[in-house]
Design an enzyme around this catalytic site. Structure first.
Site, PDB file in Angstrom:
ATOM      1  N   ARG A 315       0.814  -1.229   0.000  1.00 23.27           N
ATOM      2  CA  ARG A 315       0.000   0.000   0.000  1.00 23.27           C
ATOM      3  C   ARG A 315       0.844   1.275   0.000  1.00 23.27           C
ATOM      4  NH1 ARG A 315      -3.492  -3.139   3.568  1.00 23.27           N
ATOM      5  NH2 ARG A 315      -5.358  -3.711   2.378  1.00 23.27           N
ATOM      6  N   LYS A 337       3.671  11.293 -11.142  1.00 25.00           N
ATOM      7  CA  LYS A 337       2.831  10.455 -11.998  1.00 25.00           C
ATOM      8  C   LYS A 337       3.558   9.136 -12.265  1.00 25.00           C
ATOM      9  CE  LYS A 337      -0.177  13.560 -14.617  1.00 25.00           C
ATOM     10  NZ  LYS A 337      -0.586  13.982 -15.984  1.00 25.00           N
ATOM     11  N   GLU A 379      10.397  18.200 -24.493  1.00 24.56           N
ATOM     12  CA  GLU A 379       9.621  18.551 -23.303  1.00 24.56           C
ATOM     13  C   GLU A 379      10.020  19.920 -22.756  1.00 24.56           C
ATOM     14  OE1 GLU A 379       7.096  17.105 -21.934  1.00 24.56           O
ATOM     15  OE2 GLU A 379       7.069  15.068 -22.752  1.00 24.56           O
ATOM     16  N   LYS A 421       8.203  22.863 -14.023  1.00 23.42           N
ATOM     17  CA  LYS A 421       7.264  21.779 -13.704  1.00 23.42           C
ATOM     18  C   LYS A 421       6.932  21.748 -12.222  1.00 23.42           C
ATOM     19  CE  LYS A 421       6.008  17.053 -14.576  1.00 23.42           C
ATOM     20  NZ  LYS A 421       6.297  15.774 -15.244  1.00 23.42           N
ATOM     21  N   GLU A 431      -3.878  17.012 -10.913  1.00 21.18           N
ATOM     22  CA  GLU A 431      -4.522  17.386 -12.175  1.00 21.18           C
ATOM     23  C   GLU A 431      -6.041  17.491 -12.002  1.00 21.18           C
ATOM     24  OE1 GLU A 431      -4.376  15.739 -16.712  1.00 21.18           O
ATOM     25  OE2 GLU A 431      -2.533  15.587 -15.551  1.00 21.18           O
ATOM     26  N   ARG A 438      -2.262  21.494 -14.089  1.00 26.80           N
ATOM     27  CA  ARG A 438      -1.308  20.478 -14.520  1.00 26.80           C
ATOM     28  C   ARG A 438      -1.655  19.896 -15.886  1.00 26.80           C
ATOM     29  NH1 ARG A 438       1.412  15.844 -10.655  1.00 26.80           N
ATOM     30  NH2 ARG A 438       2.798  14.996 -12.253  1.00 26.80           N
ATOM     31  N   ASN A 442       0.157  18.580 -20.805  1.00 24.62           N
ATOM     32  CA  ASN A 442      -0.164  17.639 -21.878  1.00 24.62           C
ATOM     33  C   ASN A 442      -0.176  18.294 -23.260  1.00 24.62           C
ATOM     34  OD1 ASN A 442      -0.639  15.223 -20.273  1.00 24.62           O
ATOM     35  ND2 ASN A 442      -2.442  16.288 -19.481  1.00 24.62           N
ATOM     36  N   HIS A 445       0.436  16.194 -26.265  1.00 26.25           N
ATOM     37  CA  HIS A 445       0.412  14.789 -25.859  1.00 26.25           C
ATOM     38  C   HIS A 445      -0.798  14.020 -26.394  1.00 26.25           C
ATOM     39  CE1 HIS A 445       3.758  15.931 -23.424  1.00 26.25           C
ATOM     40  NE2 HIS A 445       3.817  14.777 -22.801  1.00 26.25           N
ATOM     41  N   HIS A 449       0.409  10.626 -27.892  1.00 27.12           N
ATOM     42  CA  HIS A 449       0.017   9.313 -27.407  1.00 27.12           C
ATOM     43  C   HIS A 449      -0.680   8.505 -28.489  1.00 27.12           C
ATOM     44  CE1 HIS A 449       0.062  10.691 -22.904  1.00 27.12           C
ATOM     45  NE2 HIS A 449       1.261  10.500 -23.406  1.00 27.12           N
ATOM     46  N   HIS A 463       8.970   8.653 -27.091  1.00 21.70           N
ATOM     47  CA  HIS A 463       7.915   9.522 -26.570  1.00 21.70           C
ATOM     48  C   HIS A 463       8.203  10.989 -26.863  1.00 21.70           C
ATOM     49  CE1 HIS A 463       4.862  11.221 -23.981  1.00 21.70           C
ATOM     50  NE2 HIS A 463       5.791  11.862 -23.291  1.00 21.70           N
TER      51      HIS A 463
END
Length: 565
Positions: A315, A337, A379, A421, A431, A438, A442, A445, A449, A463
């Protein structure tokens, strides 16, 4: 080292300024075992740098009104350590000096914390036989009076050296003269470069991103203060392990950190449920505890996978990022993330799980091919396009240096991107902002993606390369919608193409299907109420999110850009 002459002034050397790497306080703290020469070396350094020499033991005796041996005899070691801590705290709040501490001072966690905050620490390291030779025949060593000196010294070395190794600087001492040893200290201090620090401050968590050269070799020293227990499991890939794992494991061994290693195959394929299950099984078989820290050593794939494992094992386990690619240093390692891919889309299975520290070793970037630097650099360009026109202008001026692997440019780029960032993540950690926040990260993106998914994450398109194309497409879509000026699209394209970065579908030999790309977009995790979220621009540095983009317009854009129907 031999002792100084009885008249120290007989050795002349021109005064020199204490190197800037020592820090703004101008306090250098010498640590090490009894007999290693802290007082001798400290007095000579004080002469050279023109600042006072302070002996912490002498200050303790002055404050107590008796000798250290008498303090031990009357009150015991615990009382002595408490007084020692108070005296060192006071001295650290004073003017610049060379401060020599007793052999046990650095073993106190609070003292180490105070020294890290206010000074620069330097460990004079010597083997047991050298230490015994130097203390032979000298009195006033309470710890050695309790039995066989060799056995006691060996035991103390075994206990203390892994903690001493957390010092900022380590100097090995042997039978050299004082002047030779002092010169080595001077050389080490002149070369000392403390890493840049970018703080990430969240509502319920704080950690630092450290940026600088050769951090992997001293990772144990940097991480030891943050670990709940001195046990870690390193998750890495086979390629990175060959390049960097030995240095990392050596640093852990030096600081007494037990380390196990789990290696996966390199590439996006490792961000899968199958690989996740394999790593989790190996991890649990190691008998981990909730204080065991997961250390991700590698690029974004390893960081995302290891972070998700850390988020879900028992956990939640502590987690450290040691990113080794430009892309992971400027993007995926910061912000918490984590996740893996699903057959229907990228990063659809994951969790927010913040690290306790990030070590961005700029030296690791020297091993990267230009293609990998391009992937990371996209980026950085993205960050400037979102809300920092000055950063985009910096990219236009220095982007070529970054892609050429210039060390200073790389450190500067990583710092600027991480500062950007960190601010975005602090304002919207999970987000959840209804507008902007946030989600602006993207930019490009949604397209990127879709491109990656269509190619099956098989390595043909990195990427960051997909993001580079996505930046062009997002800007072109913004122009088509009448939001951004054509001049900004031309500026973005000019920058990308000048650096030979992908900026459109002409990067590929065969066309993509617009219908297939749109289908992938419909599975994006940013979908809400059946609407696809796009990050658009009103100009460079003016990004915003929108769910009101007509998909017919997106389809027309893709067709005009060279996609098939």
């Amino acid at each position: 080292m031999s002792r100084l002459p009885s008249n120290p002034t007989s050795v002349s050397m021109p005064a020199a300024a204490l190197p800037s790497g020592v820090g703004p306080s101008g306090i250098l703290v010498l640590i090490g075992m009894m007999g290693v020469g802290k007082t001798t070396v400290g007095r000579r350094l004080a002469q050279i740098y023109g600042i006072p020499f302070v002996d912490a033991d002498a200050e303790i005796e002055r404050a107590a009104g008796c000798t250290i041996s008498e303090i031990f005899a009357r009150h015991g070691e615990n009382a002595f350590r408490a007084g020692e801590r108070r005296v060192i705290k006071r001295l650290l709040q004073g003017p610049p000096c060379i401060l020599a501490t007793g052999g046990g001072a650095w073993m106190d966690a609070e003292t180490r914390r105070l020294v890290r905050m206010h000074a620069c620490s330097l460990w004079l390291r010597a083997p047991v036989h050298v230490l015994l030779k130097r203390v032979h025949g000298r009195g006033g060593r309470p710890l050695l009076a309790q039995g066989d000196p060799k056995e006691i010294m060996s035991r103390l070395v075994g206990l203390r050296y892994p903690v001493y190794a957390e010092a900022d600087v380590i100097i090995d001492c042997g039978d050299e003269t004082v002047e030779q040893g002092v010169r080595r200290v001077q050389e080490a201090l002149s070369e000392l470069q403390k890493p840049l620090t970018v703080p990430v401050t969240l509502a319920s968590h704080h950690y630092d991103v450290l940026i600088g050269p050769d951090l992997i070799s001293r990772a144990g020293a940097w991480l030891a203060p943050h670990l709940p227990q001195k046990r870690v499991v390193v998750v890495t890939d086979n390629i990175v392990a060959e390049l960097h794992l030995p240095r990392l494991l050596n640093s852990f061994a030096e600081t007494g950190i037990q380390a196990d290693v789990i290696a996966v195959a390199g590439g996006e394929e490792s961000k899968s449920l199958t690989c996740y299950a394999q790593v989790m099984t190996q991890l649990l078989e190691l008998g981990i505890e909730r204080g065991t820290t997961i250390v991700a050593l590698g690029g974004g794939v390893v960081g995302d996978l290891a972070g998700f494992v850390a988020a879900t094992a028992l956990r939640g386990l502590p987690f450290v990022q040691i990113p080794t690619t430009l892309l992971s240093q400027v993007d995926s390692s910061v912000g918490g993330k984590t996740g893996i891919n699903a057959p229907s889309g990228k990063n659809l299975i994951g969790a927010f799980h913040q690290p306790i520290a990030v070590l961005a070793d700029s030296s690791a970037l020297a091993t990267l091919p230009r293609r990998q630097r391009i992937a990371g650099y996209a980026e950085i360009v993205k960050s400037g396009m979102i809300s920092d026109p000055e950063l985009f202008a910096w990219c236009e001026a220095h982007g070529a240096d970054v892609l050429d692997g210039d060390p200073a440019a790389l450190v500067d780029a990583v710092q600027k991107a991480c500062v950007f960032k960190a601010a975005v993540v602090a304002a919207d950690e999970r987000e959840q902002a209804k507008q902007g926040g946030r989600a602006l990260l993207n930019l490009g993106h949604t397209f990127a993606h879709a491109l990656e998914a269509e190619l099956g994450y098989d390595g043909r398109l990195l990427h960051g390369e997909a993001v580079s194309i996505g930046l062009h497409l997002a800007t072109a879509l913004s122009v088509r919608l009448g939001l951004a000026p054509v001049a900004d699209l031309e500026r973005v394209d000019a920058h990308l193409r000048k650096l030979a970065m992908p900026a459109g579908f002409d990067w590929f030999e065969t066309p993509f299907s617009a219908a297939a790309l749109l289908a992938h977009m419909s599975h994006d995790k940013k979908m809400r109420d059946g609407l696809i979220s796009f990050v658009l621009l009103r100009g460079i540095g003016q990004a915003f999110t929108s769910r009101n983009v007509p998909m017919d317009t997106v389809r027309e854009l893709l067709l005009d850009e060279g996609c098939s129907g």
